[in-house]
Design an enzyme around this catalytic site. Structure first.
Site, PDB file in Angstrom:
ATOM      1  N   ASN A  11       0.861  -1.185   0.000  1.00  0.00           N
ATOM      2  CA  ASN A  11       0.000   0.000   0.000  1.00  0.00           C
ATOM      3  C   ASN A  11       0.901   1.239   0.000  1.00  0.00           C
ATOM      4  O   ASN A  11       1.460   1.594   1.032  1.00  0.00           O
ATOM      5  CB  ASN A  11      -0.894  -0.048   1.251  1.00  0.00           C
ATOM      6  CG  ASN A  11      -1.747   1.192   1.401  1.00  0.00           C
ATOM      7  OD1 ASN A  11      -1.808   2.028   0.511  1.00  0.00           O
ATOM      8  ND2 ASN A  11      -2.402   1.306   2.552  1.00  0.00           N
ATOM      9  N   LYS A  13       0.113   4.243  -0.296  1.00  0.00           N
ATOM     10  CA  LYS A  13      -0.549   5.409   0.315  1.00  0.00           C
ATOM     11  C   LYS A  13      -0.339   6.652  -0.549  1.00  0.00           C
ATOM     12  O   LYS A  13      -0.253   6.544  -1.771  1.00  0.00           O
ATOM     13  CB  LYS A  13      -0.065   5.593   1.759  1.00  0.00           C
ATOM     14  CG  LYS A  13      -0.200   4.303   2.569  1.00  0.00           C
ATOM     15  CD  LYS A  13      -0.031   4.468   4.041  1.00  0.00           C
ATOM     16  CE  LYS A  13      -0.207   3.127   4.732  1.00  0.00           C
ATOM     17  NZ  LYS A  13      -0.104   3.213   6.186  1.00  0.00           N
ATOM     18  N   HIS A  97      -9.525   0.874   4.916  1.00  0.00           N
ATOM     19  CA  HIS A  97      -8.214   1.087   5.531  1.00  0.00           C
ATOM     20  C   HIS A  97      -8.364   2.033   6.725  1.00  0.00           C
ATOM     21  O   HIS A  97      -9.177   2.960   6.706  1.00  0.00           O
ATOM     22  CB  HIS A  97      -7.216   1.661   4.512  1.00  0.00           C
ATOM     23  CG  HIS A  97      -5.830   1.691   5.071  1.00  0.00           C
ATOM     24  ND1 HIS A  97      -5.381   2.711   5.871  1.00  0.00           N
ATOM     25  CD2 HIS A  97      -4.829   0.784   4.997  1.00  0.00           C
ATOM     26  CE1 HIS A  97      -4.138   2.434   6.260  1.00  0.00           C
ATOM     27  NE2 HIS A  97      -3.783   1.273   5.744  1.00  0.00           N
ATOM     28  N   GLU A  99      -6.749   4.489   7.742  1.00  0.00           N
ATOM     29  CA  GLU A  99      -6.628   5.924   7.474  1.00  0.00           C
ATOM     30  C   GLU A  99      -7.914   6.473   6.856  1.00  0.00           C
ATOM     31  O   GLU A  99      -8.263   7.633   7.054  1.00  0.00           O
ATOM     32  CB  GLU A  99      -5.400   6.178   6.589  1.00  0.00           C
ATOM     33  CG  GLU A  99      -4.118   6.035   7.411  1.00  0.00           C
ATOM     34  CD  GLU A  99      -2.976   5.332   6.717  1.00  0.00           C
ATOM     35  OE1 GLU A  99      -2.930   5.330   5.474  1.00  0.00           O
ATOM     36  OE2 GLU A  99      -2.120   4.763   7.428  1.00  0.00           O
ATOM     37  N   GLU A 169      -5.285  -4.990  10.826  1.00  0.00           N
ATOM     38  CA  GLU A 169      -4.274  -3.947  10.984  1.00  0.00           C
ATOM     39  C   GLU A 169      -4.560  -3.143  12.248  1.00  0.00           C
ATOM     40  O   GLU A 169      -5.356  -2.185  12.213  1.00  0.00           O
ATOM     41  CB  GLU A 169      -4.291  -3.015   9.776  1.00  0.00           C
ATOM     42  CG  GLU A 169      -4.036  -3.717   8.467  1.00  0.00           C
ATOM     43  CD  GLU A 169      -3.483  -2.748   7.425  1.00  0.00           C
ATOM     44  OE1 GLU A 169      -2.315  -2.889   7.063  1.00  0.00           O
ATOM     45  OE2 GLU A 169      -4.224  -1.859   7.004  1.00  0.00           O
ATOM     46  N   GLY A 175       2.382   2.353  10.670  1.00  0.00           N
ATOM     47  CA  GLY A 175       3.298   3.476  10.446  1.00  0.00           C
ATOM     48  C   GLY A 175       4.026   3.927  11.698  1.00  0.00           C
ATOM     49  O   GLY A 175       4.686   4.962  11.701  1.00  0.00           O
ATOM     50  N   SER A 215       3.405  -2.072  10.429  1.00  0.00           N
ATOM     51  CA  SER A 215       4.863  -2.108  10.589  1.00  0.00           C
ATOM     52  C   SER A 215       5.453  -3.490  10.329  1.00  0.00           C
ATOM     53  O   SER A 215       6.407  -3.894  10.996  1.00  0.00           O
ATOM     54  CB  SER A 215       5.271  -1.574  11.964  1.00  0.00           C
ATOM     55  OG  SER A 215       4.818  -0.240  12.115  1.00  0.00           O
TER      56      SER A 215
HETATM   57  P1  PGA Z   1       2.778   0.247   7.705  1.00  0.00           P
HETATM   58  O1  PGA Z   1       1.319   0.419   7.059  1.00  0.00           O
HETATM   59  O2  PGA Z   1       3.366  -1.004   7.150  1.00  0.00           O
HETATM   60  O3  PGA Z   1       3.533   1.491   7.269  1.00  0.00           O
HETATM   61  O4  PGA Z   1       2.577   0.180   9.173  1.00  0.00           O
HETATM   62  C1  PGA Z   1       0.479  -0.702   6.896  1.00  0.00           C
HETATM   63  C2  PGA Z   1      -0.813  -0.276   6.276  1.00  0.00           C
HETATM   64  O5  PGA Z   1      -1.301   0.825   6.548  1.00  0.00           O
HETATM   65  O6  PGA Z   1      -1.390  -1.030   5.456  1.00  0.00           O
END
Ligand code: PGA
Length: 254
Positions: A11, A13, A97, A99, A169, A175, A215
């Site tokens: 992803n 983003k 997601h 976000e 997640e 992140g 992460s």
């Molecule tokens: P990240 O994001 O690996 O940077 O923690 C995962 C995600 O949002 O799918």
């Protein structure tokens, strides 16, 4: 033991630009473009879908979008339909997601509409769910995951579940560099799988792939993915580095 093919998504983003997206796509294809033991999908930003799609098209890497709108067409300024994504070569899309839930403010109901519109248009969906830090601390992890799963999959049929992947997640791990321990992640995945038995049946639950996200990186991927109910990963930060992303795909292939 059900034979679930691992799936790893990258992803991207709201990152990259035209040149960086192309370079990243080429880097991924060079490293893992013939990997057949893992389903690999990249999710570039909308403006780069066509370019990246052209670069991955002859490889085993599939193209996905990070979001869509559930209506077919019309006066929805700024939105993109499932048919448009298909038209640009996407075979996958993310729904729900964290976000989009927590930064943009999407509701479970909207996420369910998006998911159903995607399936109806022939897209495969990764439905993302997961608890916030406060919810984990107040021991609501399972309650939140079950509620998001139930609402997100409302009115989805058993047959349609063949085109759905769940991504667990935990919001506090996305992140942040913090990762759920393999035991905690496995516990959540196991609850998710049992919920799929309740919502559908054991055949659907056994065959549905559940990814971990938050992460995930080369140093922790193998241990997480080796858990019995973890069938791959949804990768944010580490998916922007072709070496790291490829190492994670390699860990899933074992
Ligand atoms: P990240 O994001 O690996 O940077 O923690 C995962 C995600 O949002 O799918």
């Amino acid at each position: 033991m059900p034979n679930r093919k691992p799936i790893v998504g990258g992803n991207w983003k709201m990152n990259t630009n035209r040149a960086a997206a192309a370079a990243l796509a080429k880097g991924v294809v060079e490293r893992i473009g013939t990997q057949k033991n893992v389903d690999t999908v990249v999710f570039p930003p909308f403006p780069y879908l066509l370019k990246v799609g052209g670069l991955v098209t002859k490889s085993t890497v599939a193209l996905g979008a990070q979001d869509l709108y559930h209506e077919a067409d019309g006066a929805f300024t700024g939105e993109v339909s499932a048919a448009m994504l298909r038209d640009c070569g996407c075979t996958w899309v993310l729904c729900g997601h964290s976000e989009r839930r927590h930064v943009i403010g999407e509701s479970d109901d909207l996420i369910n509409r998006k998911l159903r519109a995607s399936l109806a248009a022939g897209l495969n969906v990764i439905l993302c769910i997961g608890e916030t830090q406060a919810q984990r601390e107040s021991r609501q992890t399972d309650t939140i995951n079950i509620a998001q799963l139930r609402a997100g999959l409302e009115s989805v049929t058993n047959d349609e579940m063949a085109n759905v992947v769940i991504a667990y997640e935990p919001v506090w791990a996305i992140g942040t560099g913090l990762t759920a321990t393999p035991n905690d992640a496995q516990a959540a995945h196991s609850v998710i799988r049992s919920t799929l038995v309740d919502l559908f049946d054991s055949e659907v639950a056994d065959s549905t792939r559940i990814q971990y996200g938050g992460s995930m990186k080369p140093s922790n991927a193998a241990e997480l993915i080796s858990q019995p109910d973890i069938d791959g990963g949804l990768i944010g930060g580490a998916s922007l580095k072709p070496d790291d992303f490829s190492l994670i795909v390699g860990a899933a292939a074992v």
